[in-house]
Scaffold this motif. Structure first.
Motif, PDB file in Angstrom:
ATOM      1  N   GLU A  23      -1.434  -8.484   0.043  1.00  0.00           N
ATOM      2  CA  GLU A  23      -0.923  -8.529   1.419  1.00  0.00           C
ATOM      3  C   GLU A  23       0.443  -9.205   1.457  1.00  0.00           C
ATOM      4  N   ASN A  36       3.017  -6.720   0.006  1.00  0.00           N
ATOM      5  CA  ASN A  36       3.363  -5.692   0.990  1.00  0.00           C
ATOM      6  C   ASN A  36       4.282  -6.246   2.074  1.00  0.00           C
ATOM      7  N   LYS A  47       7.841  -6.365   0.860  1.00  0.00           N
ATOM      8  CA  LYS A  47       8.502  -5.110   0.516  1.00  0.00           C
ATOM      9  C   LYS A  47       9.443  -4.683   1.644  1.00  0.00           C
ATOM     10  N   SER A  90       8.572  -2.119   4.790  1.00  0.00           N
ATOM     11  CA  SER A  90       7.193  -1.638   4.756  1.00  0.00           C
ATOM     12  C   SER A  90       6.501  -1.839   6.098  1.00  0.00           C
ATOM     13  N   MET A 117      -0.452  -2.686   5.997  1.00  0.00           N
ATOM     14  CA  MET A 117      -1.203  -1.980   4.960  1.00  0.00           C
ATOM     15  C   MET A 117      -2.038  -0.851   5.549  1.00  0.00           C
ATOM     16  N   ASP A 168       3.692   5.701   5.551  1.00  0.00           N
ATOM     17  CA  ASP A 168       4.411   4.753   4.699  1.00  0.00           C
ATOM     18  C   ASP A 168       3.820   4.841   3.300  1.00  0.00           C
ATOM     19  N   GLN A 223       3.001   3.554   0.376  1.00  0.00           N
ATOM     20  CA  GLN A 223       2.917   2.223  -0.217  1.00  0.00           C
ATOM     21  C   GLN A 223       2.311   2.307  -1.619  1.00  0.00           C
ATOM     22  N   TRP A 240       2.884   0.626  -4.067  1.00  0.00           N
ATOM     23  CA  TRP A 240       2.631  -0.693  -4.675  1.00  0.00           C
ATOM     24  C   TRP A 240       1.187  -1.137  -4.416  1.00  0.00           C
ATOM     25  N   ASN A 241       0.477  -0.434  -3.536  1.00  0.00           N
ATOM     26  CA  ASN A 241      -0.932  -0.728  -3.300  1.00  0.00           C
ATOM     27  C   ASN A 241      -1.840   0.326  -3.932  1.00  0.00           C
ATOM     28  N   LYS A 266       1.020  -6.626   9.955  1.00  0.00           N
ATOM     29  CA  LYS A 266       1.766  -6.832   8.722  1.00  0.00           C
ATOM     30  C   LYS A 266       1.804  -8.300   8.312  1.00  0.00           C
ATOM     31  N   ARG A 269      11.848  -1.695  -2.633  1.00  0.00           N
ATOM     32  CA  ARG A 269      10.644  -0.867  -2.628  1.00  0.00           C
ATOM     33  C   ARG A 269      10.304  -0.310  -4.011  1.00  0.00           C
TER      34      ARG A 269
END
Length: 659
Positions: free
Chosen positions: A118, A121, A124, A127, A130, A139, A141, A143-144, A197, A553
């Motif tokens: 979290e 994110n 980032k 972003s 989540m 989005d 994401q 990275w998740n 967020k 990112r």
């Protein structure tokens, strides 16, 4: 909405253990009851496994603040229960005494994260939360993409051996004749997902819309493990490296830890790394190419042999871990084992990895391809083997890291120089473009033709009449007095290497900044990169070292990540297969010499230019004999001189030696 339960597991929560004197919600009282009747079996059938009635587990509550949580429960999400099995005597009132397996619970710990997802994110750049509803914008994401947690091993002491459980697992003694003797149950602590967020407990965030007292209450008792959904019996396997000295700091809390950053994850702490540079590969014996192609590519075995030979024998890799995504059932022969067995275990490790690909669409598709098997394999390789190497690269079998700098003898030689002179460089990025198959190295397709390859190239065609006078004439058949080429498609010459075939870059070097970065591949330090996704180092140690700093990112800030200089250091040769059915009518779609009206991007094969990369003009030096086939058409790609003159000959020799 479908993703909310999964996203919630990537959001840490604070937990504490119940202590005498704590108050709890009266409605939770029933959750405290634990029927201790393991030895009373009110049924006719005999059980084969009994629970350990001697284990009295702690009870857990969700804390309402980080300060209120236990030290090991400030950022957690799972209860980790470690257990084994022993042979015990069971007394039954009806059948008397019998011998049964008994579950021996060794202890419970609370999970932790290598980093707070979290938090990552939140930092980032640009972003969204989540969990972002579609109507508020998609989005990506990535990275998740991987859920990473750690289960600390309990400090269980075996009094007879005076040994810790950590030491026993680290030394491999808990795996007996290939069979694990210790298992883990993973019990998720379920809560609704946070949809803001700002999250909860993120460094630098002083206020958050999330109110834990309102969401959880101030005395929320977690259900018993026995009453909770969970993943059961996850085996604790043989450790990647059996070397007890490597694990001294974890076996003995009093061991010397000076010189080590306390934030470095435990699995990345090693005193003596076995390797300097390793590779991770995810591959399958055969696969369907992305998109709508009907072709099945079965070239992986040949490609893997060439890939391993080049990177181990020429480029200087120490070891390659091959995650075999083939059909790995015991009766199947369609695996990559026959190739990996050609190399010593000190150089190649094969990991059976038969996890399916969710879908195989192209990335730009409205429902893009999801290769979760590949993503998990990459994460596994970094987590399991990253601690034992200085540098790591995740590559495909159709990718080659090519050294071009004249002052270095191998890729390893160059990387050793980087390691010594650039202390801050942690990630080296190779930009990528897809190479074309050089028509001079190809032959008419002679396999089972697909529909688009069933045509004939007649002598009356302007292009084929030219081809008939050159090497392609050898492949023409006489039919009623007419020269006819029986297939309109072409394929790689079986006597050529893939490296030589695809030594035809579509652009000059350096590759274009505008798009070549998107599919870059990297050599990176696994003790710095905490989450790597195919092309990008998404989360690094900077999330721990500089927690308030914004994160790009898809790249890391300078000087930690830099691009490899394609003129003086090296480049990535991506030899992705051009299937025969995509080359139909190539002789008409590739512009002939002097044709300035046709578009080159319709040409599926490579027409090499006279000029080559790495030299001003190799043709002037007389080292290359220009092909009479490619000379008929307008060029659309460039060969590299060092590949042609050094790496291909060395690769051919090394392959002959292996054979």
């Amino acid at each position: 909405q479908n993703l909310e339960p999964q996203v919630a597991l990537m959001q840490p929560i604070p937990v504490k253990r119940w202590k005498e004197g704590m108050t709890v919600d009266s409605s939770m009282q029933s959750l405290w009851q634990r029927e201790n009747d393991n030895y009373h079996i009110p049924r006719k059938e005999k059980p084969i496994l009994l629970d350990d009635g001697n284990f009295n587990p702690p009870r857990y509550l969700i804390a309402t603040s980080l300060d209120d949580a236990d030290e090991d429960g400030k950022y957690t999400r799972y209860i980790c229960r470690f257990h084994s099995v022993v042979l015990a005597t069971h007394k039954d009132n009806i059948e008397g005494e019998s011998r049964l397996l008994k579950r021996a619970i060794l202890g419970e710990t609370l999970s932790n994260y290598p980093y707070n997802p979290e938090h990552a994110n939140f930092r980032k750049r640009g972003s969204n939360p989540m969990v972002t509803p579609l109507e508020k914008g998609h989005d990506e994401q990535i990275w998740n993409n991987i859920h990473q947690i750690r289960c600390p091993v309990p400090e269980k002491i075996n009094e007879s051996e005076k040994d810790s459980l950590i030491g026993a697992i680290a030394s491999g003694r808990t795996v007996l004749d290939g069979v694990p003797s210790i298992y883990v149950d993973l019990i998720p602590i379920r809560t609704p997902a946070r949809i803001d967020k700002e999250g909860y407990g993120i460094p630098g965030v002083k206020s958050s819309p999330f109110k834990p007292n309102e969401e959880w209450g101030d005395s929320h008792v977690l259900p018993l493990v026995e009453a909770s959904g969970r993943w059961s019996n996850i085996p604790v396997c043989y450790p990647p490296k059996v070397d007890e000295s490597t694990y001294d700091e974890r076996i003995n809390p009093q061991a010397e830890t000076s010189g080590r950053d306390a934030d470095v994850p435990p699995e990345l702490v090693t005193k003596n790394k076995s390797h300097f540079l390793v590779g991770c590969v995810w591959a399958s014996h055969s696969f369907s190419t992305r998109g709508n192609s009907l072709s099945t590519d079965s070239s992986t075995s040949d490609r893997l042999l060439e890939f391993l030979t080049y990177h181990l024998r020429i480029a200087g890799f120490d070891h390659v871990y091959v995650y075999d995504n083939s059909d790995t059932t015991e009766s199947s022969k369609n695996t990559l084992k026959s190739v990996t067995d050609m190399f010593s275990p000190e150089q190649v490790t094969r990991i059976p990895w038969p996890h399916r690909v969710c879908n195989n669409n192209r990335p730009a598709h409205s429902n893009p391809g999801v290769r979760s098997s590949q993503y998990a394999a990459e994460a596994s390789c970094r987590a399991r083997y990253g601690s034992d190497t200085t540098w790591m690269a995740t590559l495909d079998v159709d990718e080659y890291l090519i050294l071009v700098g004249d002052e270095y003898t191998s890729l390893r030689h160059w990387l050793e120089h980087i390691t010594e002179t650039e202390q801050s460089t942690k990630i080296l990025s190779f930009f990528q473009t897809r190479a074309l198959p050089n028509i001079d190295t190809m032959v008419p397709y002679d396999g089972n033709p697909t529909g688009v390859c069933n045509g004939e190239i007649n002598d009356g065609d302007s292009a084929s009449s030219l081809l008939a006078r050159h090497k392609w004439g050898k492949k023409l058949n006489r039919l009623n007095g007419t020269d006819v080429l029986k297939s309109t498609c072409v394929m790689k010459d079986p006597n050529k290497t893939y490296m030589e075939t695809y030594n035809c870059e579509p652009t000059v070097h350096p590759k274009p900044d505008s798009y070549a970065w998107r599919a870059k591949k990297q050599i990176y330090r696994p003790d710095f990169v905490l989450n790597h996704f195919v092309h990008y180092s998404l989360v690094t140690r900077l999330i721990l070292d500089k927690p308030l700093k914004e994160s790009p990112r898809f790249a890391e800030r300078r000087p930690y990540e830099r691009r490899v200089n394609e003129l003086t250091e090296g480049y990535l040769l991506h030899s992705k297969t051009t299937v025969p059915d995509s080359t139909s009518q190539w002789y008409n779609e590739c512009p002939q010499k002097g044709d300035t009206t046709s578009k080159k991007d319709k040409c599926a094969v490579g027409i090499p230019a006279a000029e080559v990369l790495g030299e001003k003009s190799l043709r002037e030096k007389g080292n290359i004999q220009m092909s009479s086939v490619s000379s008929l058409f307008e060029s659309n790609c460039f060969r590299h001189s060092r590949v042609l003159n050094e790496w291909v000959p060395k690769l051919e020799l090394a392959l002959r030696n292996i054979s």
